[in-house]
Design a protein around this motif. Structure first.
Motif, PDB file in Angstrom:
ATOM      1  N   LEU C 187     -18.058 -21.616   9.797  1.00 13.65           N
ATOM      2  CA  LEU C 187     -18.070 -22.917   9.751  1.00 13.65           C
ATOM      3  C   LEU C 187     -19.310 -23.051  11.006  1.00 13.65           C
ATOM      4  O   LEU C 187     -19.697 -22.248  11.595  1.00 13.65           O
ATOM      5  N   VAL C 188     -19.935 -24.146  10.908  1.00 17.32           N
ATOM      6  CA  VAL C 188     -21.077 -24.736  11.873  1.00 17.32           C
ATOM      7  C   VAL C 188     -20.503 -24.684  12.915  1.00 17.32           C
ATOM      8  O   VAL C 188     -20.979 -24.622  14.220  1.00 17.32           O
ATOM      9  N   ALA C 189     -19.115 -25.565  12.991  1.00 18.62           N
ATOM     10  CA  ALA C 189     -18.648 -26.060  14.239  1.00 18.62           C
ATOM     11  C   ALA C 189     -16.981 -25.689  13.882  1.00 18.62           C
ATOM     12  O   ALA C 189     -16.497 -25.978  13.023  1.00 18.62           O
ATOM     13  N   ALA C 190     -16.129 -25.607  15.197  1.00 22.65           N
ATOM     14  CA  ALA C 190     -14.634 -25.616  14.939  1.00 22.65           C
ATOM     15  C   ALA C 190     -14.310 -26.970  14.389  1.00 22.65           C
ATOM     16  O   ALA C 190     -14.586 -27.965  15.022  1.00 22.65           O
ATOM     17  N   ASP C 191     -13.412 -26.973  13.445  1.00 31.05           N
ATOM     18  CA  ASP C 191     -12.760 -28.192  12.960  1.00 31.05           C
ATOM     19  C   ASP C 191     -11.295 -27.902  12.736  1.00 31.05           C
ATOM     20  O   ASP C 191     -10.830 -27.168  11.889  1.00 31.05           O
ATOM     21  N   GLU C 192     -10.608 -28.898  13.306  1.00 31.43           N
ATOM     22  CA  GLU C 192      -8.964 -28.871  13.435  1.00 31.43           C
ATOM     23  C   GLU C 192      -8.468 -29.088  12.177  1.00 31.43           C
ATOM     24  O   GLU C 192      -7.526 -28.694  11.843  1.00 31.43           O
ATOM     25  N   THR C 193      -9.165 -29.892  11.213  1.00 30.86           N
ATOM     26  CA  THR C 193      -8.604 -30.425  10.075  1.00 30.86           C
ATOM     27  C   THR C 193      -8.853 -29.345   8.663  1.00 30.86           C
ATOM     28  O   THR C 193      -8.830 -29.652   7.660  1.00 30.86           O
ATOM     29  N   ILE C 194      -9.817 -28.333   9.035  1.00 33.89           N
ATOM     30  CA  ILE C 194     -10.119 -27.470   8.250  1.00 33.89           C
ATOM     31  C   ILE C 194      -9.160 -26.928   7.486  1.00 33.89           C
ATOM     32  O   ILE C 194      -9.306 -26.736   6.254  1.00 33.89           O
ATOM     33  N   ILE C 195      -7.892 -26.689   8.064  1.00 30.15           N
ATOM     34  CA  ILE C 195      -6.839 -26.189   7.246  1.00 30.15           C
ATOM     35  C   ILE C 195      -6.556 -27.011   6.121  1.00 30.15           C
ATOM     36  O   ILE C 195      -6.020 -26.661   5.168  1.00 30.15           O
ATOM     37  N   SER C 196      -6.390 -28.223   6.574  1.00 30.51           N
ATOM     38  CA  SER C 196      -5.903 -29.211   5.541  1.00 30.51           C
ATOM     39  C   SER C 196      -6.858 -29.154   4.296  1.00 30.51           C
ATOM     40  O   SER C 196      -6.673 -29.122   3.165  1.00 30.51           O
ATOM     41  N   LYS C 197      -7.902 -29.223   4.805  1.00 29.41           N
ATOM     42  CA  LYS C 197      -9.267 -29.455   3.914  1.00 29.41           C
ATOM     43  C   LYS C 197      -9.085 -28.339   2.606  1.00 29.41           C
ATOM     44  O   LYS C 197      -9.863 -28.379   1.691  1.00 29.41           O
ATOM     45  N   LEU C 198      -8.612 -27.047   3.290  1.00 27.25           N
ATOM     46  CA  LEU C 198      -8.624 -26.102   2.241  1.00 27.25           C
ATOM     47  C   LEU C 198      -7.439 -26.098   1.443  1.00 27.25           C
ATOM     48  O   LEU C 198      -7.465 -25.309   0.526  1.00 27.25           O
ATOM     49  N   ALA C 199      -6.448 -26.936   1.802  1.00 26.04           N
ATOM     50  CA  ALA C 199      -5.386 -27.131   0.898  1.00 26.04           C
ATOM     51  C   ALA C 199      -5.273 -28.141  -0.056  1.00 26.04           C
ATOM     52  O   ALA C 199      -4.460 -27.951  -0.918  1.00 26.04           O
ATOM     53  N   VAL C 200      -6.508 -28.835  -0.318  1.00 29.44           N
ATOM     54  CA  VAL C 200      -6.355 -29.822  -1.427  1.00 29.44           C
ATOM     55  C   VAL C 200      -7.127 -29.323  -2.485  1.00 29.44           C
ATOM     56  O   VAL C 200      -7.743 -28.285  -2.391  1.00 29.44           O
ATOM     57  N   PRO C 201      -6.796 -30.111  -3.574  1.00 28.37           N
ATOM     58  CA  PRO C 201      -7.402 -29.610  -4.849  1.00 28.37           C
ATOM     59  C   PRO C 201      -8.844 -29.296  -4.919  1.00 28.37           C
ATOM     60  O   PRO C 201      -9.199 -28.386  -5.841  1.00 28.37           O
ATOM     61  N   HIS C 202      -9.623 -30.192  -4.194  1.00 25.27           N
ATOM     62  CA  HIS C 202     -11.087 -29.677  -4.425  1.00 25.27           C
ATOM     63  C   HIS C 202     -11.505 -28.509  -4.021  1.00 25.27           C
ATOM     64  O   HIS C 202     -12.396 -27.959  -3.998  1.00 25.27           O
ATOM     65  N   ALA C 203     -10.395 -27.912  -3.071  1.00 24.08           N
ATOM     66  CA  ALA C 203     -10.777 -26.319  -2.622  1.00 24.08           C
ATOM     67  C   ALA C 203      -9.966 -25.305  -3.370  1.00 24.08           C
ATOM     68  O   ALA C 203      -9.812 -24.155  -3.085  1.00 24.08           O
TER      69      ALA C 203
END
Lengths: 338, 322, 571
Positions: C187-203
Motif C-alpha cells: 500500500l501507499v499508506a497504512a489503512d486501517e480499513t484495508i482488511i474490510s476492503k479485501l473482504a468485499v465482493p469487489h476484491a
C-alpha cells in the motif's frame, strides 16, 4: 288529443324541438340527469361537508387524530396489538358522517371528505379531456374520411403516431421535468400542479380511438346514394358534411362519450400517480384509487368508493346518451316509445 | 395492391422514424436519467464516471448517439441494455413476445365473444330489462381500473380464497404453450378475464349501438317487407355493417396491446411479456430497451391499422381503399 | 451505505477487532462462539426459491454494488478474506478465506503478506493460483469497478491503473510468487480499513482469463459453495452447487444446504408476500407492503424475523439554498417532525424507533441524546426523543425570516417514501412554509438529490452502515470531500462543508488508529456538535424484517449481508 290535432302538432314543430320534448319526457334522461346532478352538487358542496358535517381538514395529515366510533374515541391510525404488533392500519368505515364516514387513509385523513373534493378535480379533468378528445376526433375523422387522398393519408399517419406514441415515457419524463424546473412553452410556465398538461395529454391520447371509427363510418357514408346525390347536385362540402354525414354519425359518437369520459378519469389516475396533474395534498378520484391500492388488503373501501363514483358518473352519462340517441332518431319515435 | 403496400410501408418507416427521434429527445431532455453515475456507483470518482460514459458513448453528440443506437438496433442487431450490461435487447424482446401474444389473443377471443353475444342480445332482445342491465355492466367494466381489478383478482384467487375455492389456481407467472399447454391455460385464465373486462364493456356497448343504428336503416325495413325473419336480417346485414366500427376499434386495441399496452396486467400477474419489459425499462430509464419496445409497438400499431383499412374494403365493397 | 439497488453495500470491519487481530497475527479459524453449527447432511437438498420485484443489474462481482446480490456472493465468491458466517457481532468479523490466515502486517502497515491456500478449484475445474489473484486485483481497475478509486486506490500502482485502466498492471502493488503461494499487497499508506476492503465482493478472486469488461449477464466461475447456472434479468437467477467445492473454512465459506437457489424476478411485493404464505417461495426480498404487515404479524408470526440494523432514515437539507441556508429553519424542521408519526408510516414501533442523533444506536460513538424534542435544546439535550415542538418550530421559522417560502420535498416514488413526503409536506405547511412533494422514480432519486444542478432543498433518504466506524456516517455524509457540486456523485447531500468540523473529524480518525475508545468518545461529541448546526434531520432507525415460508428452517442473520441464503434448509 285527436289524431288530427296530434299530427298537426308534430308536423308544425321542428325536428329539434321534437327531439327535446321526447328527451325531456324520457324517464332515462330524468334519472340520469338527476344522478349526474347529484354527483356534481355533492362535489361542489365538499367544503360544506368537510367543515360543517365532518369537522375535518382533509388536506392535513393527521396521524394522531381521533375518530368517534360508537361513543368512544379511537385513534385514526391503529397500531396492531395482536401477534407481533406489526403494522399500522387506518380506521375503517365508521358509517358516521360526522367522523370518518368511509374511514381514513394512510395519512389519517377523512376519505369521504377527500372523495367529495376529489370529484371536482376528476370531473374537471375528465370532462375537459373528453371534450378535447371528441371534438378533435370528430374533426380529424370526418375530414380524413371525407376528403380521402393525401389529406386522409397525412391525418391517418398522424393518428398512427398518436396511438403508437409511448405516453408513459412522455409522462414520466414530463413529471421529472416539471418537478425540477417546470415547463416553459413560449411565455406560459407550467408547474407540476397545472391541469392543462394532463387534460391535454389525456385528451390527445384517445383521439385515434374515436377518430378511426368515425373515419370508417364517413368512408362508408360517403359512398351512399344520398351523399353521392348531394355531391352530384353540386352542394358545398360543408353543407354535405353538416346535413348528411354528421347526423348519421351522431349515434356512434354518443356511445363513445361515456366510455371516453370513464377512460379519461382512469387515465387521470395513472397520470397523478406519476405526479402530473393533481398534486398532494389535493385529491381526485384517481389519487384516492392509488391510495386505495396500498390499502387493498386492509381497507378495500378506500379503493372501491372512488371507483363506484366513476361508475355512477359513466353509467348515468351512458343512460343519458341512450335517451338522447333515441330522441334524435325519428325511427325510434315511430316505435311508439315515450 | 402493390402500390398500397408500398405506400403503407413507407408510411410505417415515417412513423417509426419520427417516434424514435421523439423518444430519444424526450429521454435525454429528462434531468437525472444519465445512466453513467448510476452504473458507476455511489461515491464514484470522476475518472470512473468518465470511463463509464465513454463505454456508453454518452460523450458523443446527440445525433451521433441516435444514429449509433439505430444502427445497433436494426442493422447490427446487437443493441445492449444500459442497466443489464451485456444483455442484448432484441433477444429480451423476442423472448417476451410469445407471452404477450398468448395474453392478448386469449383475452381478445373472450372479449369479442362477450361483445358479440351480449351486444346482439342488448340490441335485439324482447326483454326490456336486459338492455339496460347489460349496458350498465358494460360501463362497470370500462370504469374498473385494470391494475386495481388485477390486484383484487389476486387477493381473491391467490390469497383469501386460495385454500378453498381457488385451490386450483397456479402461482403467478407464465408457462409457455409448448412447455405445458394445460398450465399455460391455467396461468393465463385470470389474466385473460381481467384484461378482457375493460374491452368487453366497450365492445358490448359499441356493438349494441351499431346494431341499433343499422336495424333502423331503411333497407332493413325493405328486407322485413320482403319477409325475411328478424334473426336472418340481424345476422346477415346488421352485423356486417356494425363490424366497421368494431374492426376499427379492434385494430387499434389489438395493435396497442400486442405492442405492450397491457403492461399493467402483465405486472400484476407476473407475466414476462412485452408490456412488463416496457414497464421495467421505463422504471430503470433503460433507453435501449425503451427504444426497442417502442419501435416494436409502433410497428404493430401501423401494421394493424393497415390491415384494418384492407378489411374496410372487404366489409363494404363500396369503400375504395384510400 | 444506502440500501437500495446500485448503492454501496458494506465494508464492515470492526475496527477494534481488526486492530487486535492484526497485532496478534491471529490464527485462521477456530470454532469460536457465534459461528455456524457444523454441517448436517441430513438437512441437505431441495431448492430455495427467493422472489423479488426486479433483478439487480450486472452479475459481475467486481461491478455489482447491491445488497441483493452481495447476499448471494457470500455463498459463491471468495476473496483472500471474507466476512464470517456467524450470528450477531460474529458476522462482523473478517476471517481468512482463500488466504490461509489473516495477513502479516509489516512496513508500518503498508505491506500485507498472505499465503494462498492450495487445492482450491474454480467451478470450471481450473485451480486457483496466485496468478488469478494478481489478475483479479488488476481486473478491479480494468472493468472500472465502482470502488476502484475509493477503496483500492491505496495499492501501489493504482494511480496509473485509474488513469489507463485497459493496460492496468499492479506488478509492484500485488506481488505474487507461484512457488511459495505468497501474495504480498503493498500500500501507499497504512489503512486501517484495508482488511474490510479485501473482504468485499469487489476484491474476490476470479479466473485470470475473466473478461476485461463488465461480464454483465454471463456468470464468472466461482470458488464458493455455489455457482451461477443462469441469469436472465427479466426472469430469474439460478445458482447450483459448485461441483468442485470442498469446505476449507467453516467460518468463511461453509457448505450450503439447498441443492439449488432460485431467485425469481418480476413478482410485485404484495405477490411476494402471498407467494411466501402459499409456500410457493421461501423468502420475499422486497420490503413487506404496509397493508400486509398486520397479516403476517398475526397469522404467520412464527415465520417472521425482525433484526436491528445500524441505519437511519433522514432528511438532508441543502445548506446552500434558501430557506435551509438559515440554521434556524433547519432547527425548526428538526423540532417540527413527529418522529413517532413517521415510524407509524414505516410500519409501526416494532419496525423502527425514533432517533435524533446522527450516529445510530449501538454504533461506535453513539450517545443517547436528543436536542430536538419538546422541552430540550441542542445545548441542553434530553436523553431521548419524546414529542415534536410545533410552537417552537413555528417561532424559529418566523425568526429566520424564511416564512412563506416555497419548499420542494424530493422523495422516491415508492409507497412508503411517498407517504413520508406527503406527511412532511403537511408538517412544513403547518410551520409556515409552502411545501410541495416531488416524488421521483426510485431508480434515479438517489443520484438526483446529490446533484446540486437539481436544486433540491430537502429530501428523504436512507443511510445504512458500511462498517461500524463513526467516520462512515459523519465523515462520509458531512465531510467536505464528499461534496462535489454539479455531480451525480456527491454523497454529502446537505452540501455541508465546515472546515473546522472537517479538521476535528480528521483528528478523530487519526486518534482511531491508536485509541479507539477515546476516538469514539470524540465522535460522540462531534455528533452532538454538528447536530446543533442541523444540516440534516434524523428521523428514525429501521429494522430488517424477513418473512419466510413455513417450510424454511435454519434462519441466520448476518449484520453484514443480511440473511444467510446458503444456510436455509427445506428438509
Amino acid at each position: 288529443m285527436s289524431i288530427k290535432e296530434s299530427s298537426e302538432a308534430i308536423f308544425s314543430e321542428s325536428p329539434g324541438k321534437i327531439a327535446l320534448r321526447t328527451l325531456r319526457r324520457d324517464k332515462r334522461s330524468i334519472i340520469s340527469l338527476a344522478i349526474l346532478g347529484f354527483v356534481i352538487s355533492i362535489s361542489l358542496l365538499a367544503p360544506v361537508y368537510a367543515h360543517f358535517i365532518a369537522h375535518t381538514n382533509p388536506f392535513n395529515s393527521s396521524l394522531d387524530a381521533l375518530a368517534h366510533v360508537g361513543g368512544k374515541s379511537v385513534p385514526v391510525l391503529e397500531a396492531s396489538t395482536t401477534g407481533l404488533g406489526l403494522g399500522v392500519t387506518p380506521i375503517g368505515p365508521t358509517w358516521n358522517p360526522s367522523s370518518y364516514f368511509l374511514g381514513a387513509d394512510g395519512q389519517g385523513r377523512d376519505v369521504m371528505a377527500r372523495l367529495l373534493y376529489g370529484g371536482r378535480n376528476t370531473l374537471l379533468i375528465g370532462t375537459s379531456a373528453a371534450i378535447i378528445c371528441i371534438v378533435l376526433a370528430l374533426l380529424i375523422g370526418v375530414i380524413a374520411g371525407y376528403r380521402k387522398g393525401w389529406v386522409d393519408a397525412i391525418l391517418s399517419r398522424l393518428l398512427d403516431v398518436i396511438w403508437a406514441f409511448p405516453v408513459y415515457l412522455l409522462a414520466i419524463s414530463l413529471s421529472v421535468v416539471l418537478l425540477t424546473s417546470g415547463l416553459t412553452v413560449g411565455f406560459i410556465h407550467l408547474g407540476p400542479g397545472s391541469f392543462a398538461l394532463p387534460i391535454l395529454i389525456i385528451g390527445v391520447v384517445y383521439i385515434p380511438y374515436v377518430a378511426r371509427p368515425i373515419r370508417a363510418q364517413v368512408l362508408t357514408l360517403r359512398e351512399r346514394e344520398f351523399v353521392r346525390a348531394a355531391v352530384g347536385s353540386g352542394a358545398k362540402d360543408s353543407t354535405i358534411i353538416f346535413r348528411e354525414i354528421l347526423p348519421n354519425i351522431i349515434p356512434s359518437i354518443l356511445v363513445f362519450v361515456p366510455i371516453i369520459i370513464a377512460l379519461c378519469m382512469l387515465t387521470e389516475s395513472a397520470l397523478s400517480f406519476l405526479s402530473i396533474g393533481v398534486q398532494p395534498p389535493s385529491a381526485s378520484w384517481g389519487t384516492i384509487i392509488n391510495d386505495g391500492l396500498a390499502l387493498l388488503y386492509t381497507r378495500p373501501w378506500v379503493g372501491i368508493a372512488p371507483g363506484l363514483l366513476i361508475v355512477l358518473t359513466a353509467a348515468s352519462l351512458n343512460l343519458y346518451g341512450d335517451a338522447v340517441r333515441d330522441a334524435l332518431d325519428p325511427k325510434t319515435r315511430s316505435r311508439g316509445d315515450s | 395492391m402493390i402500390s398500397f403496400i408500398g405506400r403503407r410501408f413507407s408510411a410505417m418507416i415515417f412513423v417509426l422514424v419520427s417516434i424514435s427521434i421523439l423518444v430519444f429527445l424526450i429521454f435525454f431532455a429528462t434531468p437525472g436519467v444519465d445512466p453513467a453515475a448510476r452504473i458507476a456507483g455511489r461515491n464514484a470518482d470522476q475518472q470512473t464516471l468518465m470511463q463509464v460514459r465513454q463505454s456508453f458513448e454518452l460523450d458523443k453528440p446527440l445525433p451521433i448517439r441516435y444514429l449509433s443506437m439505430m444502427r445497433h438496433l436494426f442493422v447490427d442487431r446487437d443493441l445492449t441494455s444500459y442497466v443489464n450490461r451485456g444483455a442484448k435487447v432484441i433477444p429480451q424482446l423476442s423472448q417476451a413476445i410469445p407471452a404477450t401474444f398468448s395474453l392478448v389473443i386469449g383475452a381478445a377471443v373472450i372479449w369479442l365473444l362477450f361483445g358479440l353475444i351480449f351486444g346482439v342480445l342488448a340490441a335485439s332482445s324482447k326483454r326490456k330489462w336486459l338492455d339496460p342491465t347489460i349496458s350498465f355492466l358494460g360501463i362497470v367494466g370500462v370504469s374498473l381500473p385494470v391494475f386495481w381489478l388485477g390486484e383484487v383478482v389476486n387477493l381473491i384467487t391467490q390469497s383469501k380464497l386460495h385454500s378453498s375455492v381457488f385451490r386450483w389456481v397456479p402461482p403467478l407467472g407464465y408457462v409457455g404453450l409448448s412447455v405445458d399447454p394445460w398450465q399455460w391455460f391455467l396461468h393465463l385464465l385470470f389474466p385473460w378475464l381481467t384484461l378482457a373486462v375493460l374491452y368487453a364493456g366497450i365492445y358490448v356497448r359499441v356493438l349494441r349501438s351499431e346494431i341499433l343504428v343499422v336495424m333502423s336503416e331503411d333497407f332493413i325495413k325493405t328486407e322485413r317487407a320482403k319477409g325475411a325473419s328478424e334473426k336472418r336480417i340481424l345476422y346477415k346485414h346488421a352485423a356486417r355493417m356494425s363490424l366497421m366500427t368494431i374492426v376499427s376499434l379492434f385494430g387499434l386495441d389489438f395493435g396497442a396491446l400486442v405492442g405492450g399496452y397491457a403492461l399493467l396486467t402483465e405486472v400484476v400477474f407476473g407475466i414476462q411479456g412485452v408490456g412488463k419489459l416496457t414497464f421495467d425499462s421505463l422504471q430503470n430509464f433503460d433507453l435501449p430497451v425503451i427504444m426497442a419496445t417502442v419501435m416494436y409497438a409502433s410497428f404493430f400499431v401501423v401494421f394493424m391499422n393497415a390491415v384494418v383499412d384492407v378489411l374496410y374494403a372487404v366489409l363494404d365493397p363500396r369503400v375504395r381503399r384510400a | 451505505m444506502r440500501r437500495r439497488s446500485l448503492v454501496l453495500n458494506s465494508i464492515i470491519s470492526a475496527a477494534a477487532v481488526a486492530a487486535s487481530v492484526l497485532v496478534g497475527g491471529a490464527t485462521s479459524q477456530a470454532a469460536s462462539a457465534g459461528g455456524m453449527a457444523p454441517y448436517d447432511p441430513a438437512h441437505a437438498g431441495g431448492t430455495i426459491k427467493l422472489v423479488a420485484a426486479a433483478a439487480a443489474g450486472s452479475l459481475d462481482p467486481k461491478i455489482n454494488y447491491t445488497g441483493q446480490y452481495w447476499q448471494l456472493y457470500q455463498a459463491s465468491y471468495d476473496g483472500l478474506l471474507g466476512f464470517r458466517y456467524g450470528d450477531g457481532k460474529a458476522s462482523f468479523e473478517v476471517v481468512p478465506d482463500l488466504a490461509t490466515a489473516l495477513p502479516v502486517m509489516s512496513n508500518g502497515g503498508k505491506t500485507l503478506t498472505f499465503t494462498l491456500r492450495s487445492g482450491i478449484k474454480f467451478s470450471n475445474g481450473q485451480p486457483v493460483t496466485v496468478a488469478d489473484v494478481k489478475a483479479s486485483f488488476e481486473r478491479i481497475f480494468k472493468v472500472s469497478s465502482p470502488t476502484a478509486g475509493s477503496f483500492y486506490n491505496g495499492i501501489v500502482g493504482a494511480d496509473v491503473c485509474l488513469k489507463t485502466p485497459a493496460s492496468c498492471k499492479l506488478d509492484k502493488g500485488v506481488v505474487v510468487d507461484a512457488k511459495t503461494n505468497s501474495v504480498v499487497i503493498n500500500l501507499v499508506a497504512a489503512d486501517e480499513t484495508i482488511i474490510s476492503k479485501l473482504a468485499v465482493p469487489h476484491a474476490t478472486i476470479n479466473p485470470a482469463n475473466s473478461p476485461v469488461k463488465d461480464a454483465g449477464t454471463t456468470p464468472i466461475p466461482t470458488t464458493g459453495a455455489y455457482m451461477f447456472k443462469s441469469y436472465d434479468p427479466n426472469k430469474s437467477l439460478v445458482m447450483v452447487r459448485n461441483p468442485y467445492f470442498k469446505e476449507w473454512s467453516h467460518d468463511a465459506q461453509p457448505q450450503g444446504y439447498p441443492d439449488q437457489i432460485q431467485f425469481q424476478f418480476g413478482v410485485t411485493p404484495t405477490a411476494q408476500v402471498t407467494a411466501v404464505e402459499n409456500n410457493q417461495a421461501n423468502w420475499a426480498y422486497d420490503p413487506i407492503p404496509a397493508d400486509r404487515l398486520n397479516e403476517i404479524g398475526t397469522k404467520y408470526a412464527s415465520q417472521v424475523h425482525v433484526n436491528p440494523l445500524t441505519a437511519m432514515w433522514y432528511l438532508p437539507m441543502n445548506v446552500n439554498l434558501a430557506p435551509f441556508n438559515n440554521v434556524k429553519a433547519r432547527q425548526a424542521v428538526n423540532y417540527a417532525i413527529d418522529r413517532a408519526a413517521m415510524v407509524k408510516i414505516f410500519g409501526g414501533s416494532q419496525l423502527a424507533a425514533p432517533v435524533c442523533s446522527f450516529l445510530p444506536p449501538n454504533f461506535p460513538g453513539h450517545t443517547d441524546y436528543c436536542g430536538y424534542t419538546k422541552g430540550a435544546t441542542p445545548d441542553k439535550p434530553a436523553t431521548a426523543w419524546s414529542a415534536p415542538d410545533l410552537a417552537l418550530a413555528k417561532q424559529l421559522v418566523k425568526d429566520s425570516g424564511t416564512a412563506g417560502q416555497a419548499v420542494g420535498i424530493v422523495v422516491s416514488d415508492d409507497d412508503v417514501n411517498k407517504q413520508m413526503g406527503v406527511y412532511l409536506q403537511s408538517v412544513l405547511n403547518s410551520i409556515g412554509y409552502k411545501a410541495t412533494v416531488k416524488p421521483i422514480s426510485g431508480n434515479i432519486q438517489f443520484t438526483y438529490i446529490q446533484n446540486t444542478k437539481n436544486k433540491v432543498q430537502i429530501s428523504v433518504t436512507q443511510w445504512y452502515q458500511d462498517y461500524p466506524a463513526a467516520s462512515d456516517f459523519l465523515n462520509v455524509l458531512l465531510g467536505c470531500a464528499s461534496f462535489t457540486p454539479n455531480s451525480d456523485s456527491s454523497i454529502n447531500m446537505a452540501g455541508y462543508c465546515n472546515k473546522s468540523f472537517d479538521a476535528q473529524m480528521n483528528k478523530a480518525m487519526a486518534l482511531g488508529l491508536t485509541d479507539s475508545a477515546a476516538a469514539n468518545k470524540l465522535w460522540g461529541q462531534l455528533d452532538q456538535q454538528v447536530m446543533k448546526d442541523a444540516p440534516v434531520a434524523v428521523a428514525f432507525t429501521p429494522k430488517q424484517l424477513d418473512f419466510l415460508s413455513s417450510g424454511t428452517k435454519n434462519y441466520h442473520f448476518s449484520l453484514q449481508y443480511k440473511m444467510f441464503v446458503s444456510q436455509l434448509q427445506t428438509k
